[in-house]
Design an enzyme around this catalytic site. Structure first.
Site, PDB file in Angstrom:
ATOM      1  N   SER A   1       0.615  -0.867   0.190  1.00  0.00           N
ATOM      2  CA  SER A   1       0.465   0.330  -0.212  1.00  0.00           C
ATOM      3  C   SER A   1       1.204   0.777  -0.131  1.00  0.00           C
ATOM      4  O   SER A   1       0.687   2.595   0.004  1.00  0.00           O
ATOM      5  CB  SER A   1      -0.983  -0.189   1.145  1.00  0.00           C
ATOM      6  OG  SER A   1       0.170  -0.378   2.664  1.00  0.00           O
TER       7      SER A   1
ATOM      8  N   THR B   1       1.633   7.087   0.733  1.00  0.00           N
ATOM      9  CA  THR B   1       1.283   6.202  -0.664  1.00  0.00           C
ATOM     10  C   THR B   1       0.812   5.672  -1.289  1.00  0.00           C
ATOM     11  O   THR B   1       1.005   6.247  -2.623  1.00  0.00           O
ATOM     12  CB  THR B   1      -0.864   6.138   0.561  1.00  0.00           C
ATOM     13  OG1 THR B   1      -1.195   5.075   0.138  1.00  0.00           O
ATOM     14  CG2 THR B   1      -1.013   7.596  -0.330  1.00  0.00           C
TER      15      THR B   1
HETATM   16  N1  GLY Z   1      -4.892   6.876   2.679  1.00  0.00           N
HETATM   17  C1  GLY Z   1      -4.703   7.467   1.429  1.00  0.00           C
HETATM   18  C2  GLY Z   1      -6.118   7.327   0.242  1.00  0.00           C
HETATM   19  O1  GLY Z   1      -6.981   7.178   0.457  1.00  0.00           O
HETATM   20  O2  GLY Z   1      -5.013   7.750  -1.032  1.00  0.00           O
END
Ligand code: GLY
Length: 260
Positions: free
Chosen positions: A79, A202
């Site tokens: 991720s 991310t």
């Molecule tokens: N919190 C990361 C995303 O929603 O891309």
């Protein structure tokens, strides 16, 4: 969803560290510094790196970047960074932001392709430009011009997961899946001098529509810090965090004296 439940979800996905509330005691007691906070199990390596750097006296902003680099380069974390799950076209697009609580300077990149360490590109944006956020092709060109190397970020494991998702697609499917979740790495560092920095990185939601950007690169939503108040970083479905400008809200509440 009832507002109360919504707020509970938002707060449960945000890591906070503050100088308000209980931690005010810490501010008067320098022996309690430094502090490192990270989200999820996959921040373990990052926090271990942070510990080493903090013991050597590195500044919060350096520690945030170098610790998040550890998780970005780990192909087993699906991720974040290299090995992250791709968008619906099988392309890995990365988002990241970094903020310095001493100066409120910040930098971010979104939908960045082909660069393993987006948090470091975000830092370059912060330190070498007058801009805050670069996206897509522009972000990549900026990274390449600054010596970052282009690499294939799609690992065999991530590609297999993507193919499996494609095999199970139905022509009536839409993008409103109720079970989306997301494990962004977020790190908050309070260094030995009492200065704070935050960072998030991310690959965003798996199978997202190309160009979708979550909370992570949006300063105030996915992360925020101010030496005078505290810091917050978010993980989970970014759309929920953007709606309430989650991290800025939390830091402002800490400024008003709320407990982290
Ligand atoms: N919190 C990361 C995303 O929603 O891309």
């Amino acid at each position: 969803m009832k507002r109360r439940d919504f707020v509970k979800v938002i707060f449960s996905t945000i890591a906070v560290s503050g100088l308000g509330g209980k931690l005010k005691i810490m501010a008067g007691n320098k022996s309690s510094f430094p502090v490192a906070v990270g989200t999820w199990k996959h921040s373990k390596g990052a926090i271990e790196k942070a510990k080493v750097l903090l013991e050597k006296g590195f500044r919060a902003i350096d520690v945030v970047e170098k610790s998040i680099n550890i998780t970005e380069c780990d192909p087993d974390v699906m991720s974040v960074g290299y090995g992250g799950l791709p968008n619906e076209e099988g392309v890995v697009q990365l988002d990241a932001a970094i903020m310095d609580g001493a100066t409120l300077r910040c930098g971010a990149v979104a939908a960045l392709e082909g660069i393993k360490t987006p948090i470091s590109v975000a830092r370059k944006v912060m330190e070498t430009t007058k801009h805050i956020m670069l996206v897509g092709e522009g972000a990549k060109k900026f990274a390449l011009a600054n010596g970052f190397k282009e690499e294939n970020l799609l690992t065999d494991r991530a590609r297999e997961r993507w193919l499996e998702w494609k095999r199970n697609l139905n022509k009536n499917d839409n993008w409103l899946s109720p079970d989306q979740y997301h494990d962004t790495i977020g790190v908050i560092i309070l260094d030995s001098k009492g200065s704070m920095a935050t960072g998030v990185s991310t690959s965003g939601l798996a199978w997202k529509i190309p160009g979708r950007i979550g909370d992570s690169p949006i300063v105030g939503a996915g992360s925020y810090c101010d030496n005078q108040a505290g810091g917050a970083v978010a993980t989970g479905v970014g759309e929920e965090v953007i709606r309430v400008a989650g991290c800025h809200l939390i830091v402002e509440l800490m400024r008003m004296g709320w407990d982290p």
